[in-house]
Design an enzyme around this catalytic site. Structure first.
Site, PDB file in Angstrom:
ATOM      1  N   CYS A 247       0.845  -1.192   0.000  1.00  0.00           N
ATOM      2  CA  CYS A 247       0.000   0.000   0.000  1.00  0.00           C
ATOM      3  C   CYS A 247       0.887   1.251   0.000  1.00  0.00           C
ATOM      4  O   CYS A 247       1.986   1.244   0.557  1.00  0.00           O
ATOM      5  CB  CYS A 247      -0.918   0.002   1.220  1.00  0.00           C
TER       6      CYS A 247
ATOM      7  N   ASP B 206       0.456   3.800   1.675  1.00  0.00           N
ATOM      8  CA  ASP B 206       0.427   4.394   3.017  1.00  0.00           C
ATOM      9  C   ASP B 206       1.844   4.658   3.545  1.00  0.00           C
ATOM     10  O   ASP B 206       2.698   3.768   3.536  1.00  0.00           O
ATOM     11  CB  ASP B 206      -0.318   3.433   3.959  1.00  0.00           C
TER      12      ASP B 206
ATOM     13  N   ARG C 124       3.011   4.812   6.332  1.00  0.00           N
ATOM     14  CA  ARG C 124       3.431   4.076   7.536  1.00  0.00           C
ATOM     15  C   ARG C 124       3.897   2.662   7.217  1.00  0.00           C
ATOM     16  O   ARG C 124       4.326   1.932   8.110  1.00  0.00           O
ATOM     17  CB  ARG C 124       2.274   4.038   8.540  1.00  0.00           C
TER      18      ARG C 124
ATOM     19  N   HIS D 105      -2.346  -3.914   5.025  1.00  0.00           N
ATOM     20  CA  HIS D 105      -2.180  -3.523   6.433  1.00  0.00           C
ATOM     21  C   HIS D 105      -3.531  -3.211   7.049  1.00  0.00           C
ATOM     22  O   HIS D 105      -4.433  -2.695   6.373  1.00  0.00           O
ATOM     23  CB  HIS D 105      -1.233  -2.322   6.561  1.00  0.00           C
TER      24      HIS D 105
ATOM     25  N   CYS E 260      -6.285   0.231   6.864  1.00  0.00           N
ATOM     26  CA  CYS E 260      -6.013   0.775   5.526  1.00  0.00           C
ATOM     27  C   CYS E 260      -7.157   1.702   5.089  1.00  0.00           C
ATOM     28  O   CYS E 260      -8.320   1.298   5.036  1.00  0.00           O
ATOM     29  CB  CYS E 260      -5.846  -0.365   4.527  1.00  0.00           C
TER      30      CYS E 260
HETATM   31 CO    CO Z   1      -3.430   1.305   2.986  1.00  0.00          CO
END
Ligand code: CO
Length: 210
Positions: A42, A44, A46, A98, A101
């Site tokens: 992803c 993202d 993090r 994750h 999400c």
């Molecule tokens: Co995500």
């Protein structure tokens, strides 16, 4: 909050530290990359592939998009996949989702968010496929977590069905496909799904659910 010039200053510091600890680090890496893994994760911020697996530059070939999707007409993903399999000859491909999400959670609602609606449709399909199981769960968070896991499973299956993977499996015994989910709250990656290289297209239709 970091400013962009802090990123550049930290980069200089990092490069110098690398040179001190491993004098040949950049010389070796500049010549070639020989990663064993393709990571489909992803976007993202993090869930950074090399940080959470404690790997170094050169070890993981990476593709990231919202909610780690394997969409079979995504020319970006297919180009990365073909290069990773046919040129780099990676031995393992990891689809890593994750918990928590934003893409997964957005797909569970019916708000229109713009262009991303088209992208989230792929996740809505996964939801529809597993609707009975997901809706049976008591809380919203459990539903989101389960959809995250099932989405990873479906994206691994999508990978297995691509002709790039099918062609590779016809000729050699790799790459193996892995589905993982990362926990934002504890930093731990949970392996949840695996398809071994060489699984036949017929067997994929009957592949067991998570
Ligand atoms: Co995500």
């Amino acid at each position: 909050m970091r400013t962009y010039d802090k990123l550049l200053a930290d980069n200089k510091k990092w490069a110098e530290e690398q040179k001190l600890t491993h004098p040949d680090f950049f010389k070796q890496l500049a010549q070639q990359q020989t990663p064993q893994f393709l990571w489909i994760g992803c976007s993202d911020s993090r869930v950074s592939a090399d940080k959470i697996t404690n790997t170094q530059p050169g070890e993981i070939f990476v593709h990231r998009n919202i909610s780690n999707m394997v969409v079979n007409n995504d020319i970006n993903l297919l180009s990365v996949l073909q290069f990773a399999v046919e040129v780099l000859k990676v031995k393992h491909i990891i689809v890593c989702g994750h918990y928590g999400c934003g893409g997964i959670n957005a797909a569970m609602q019916n708000n229109s968010l713009g262009i991303i609606d088209y992208w989230l449709n792929g996740i809505k399909d996964v939801y529809r496929l597993h609707k009975a199981e997901i809706e049976n769960l008591p809380t919203e968070i459990e539903k989101q977590n389960r959809l995250t896991e099932l989405n990873v499973q479906e994206q691994v299956l999508n990978l297995a069905k691509t002709n790039i993977i099918q062609k590779a499996w016809a000729n050699k015994n790799y790459p193996h496909l892995h589905g993982w989910v990362y926990g934002l709250s504890d930093g731990i990656i949970k392996p949840i799904y695996q398809i071994k290289a060489g699984t036949s297209p017929e067997a994929l239709y009957n592949y067991k659910n998570l």
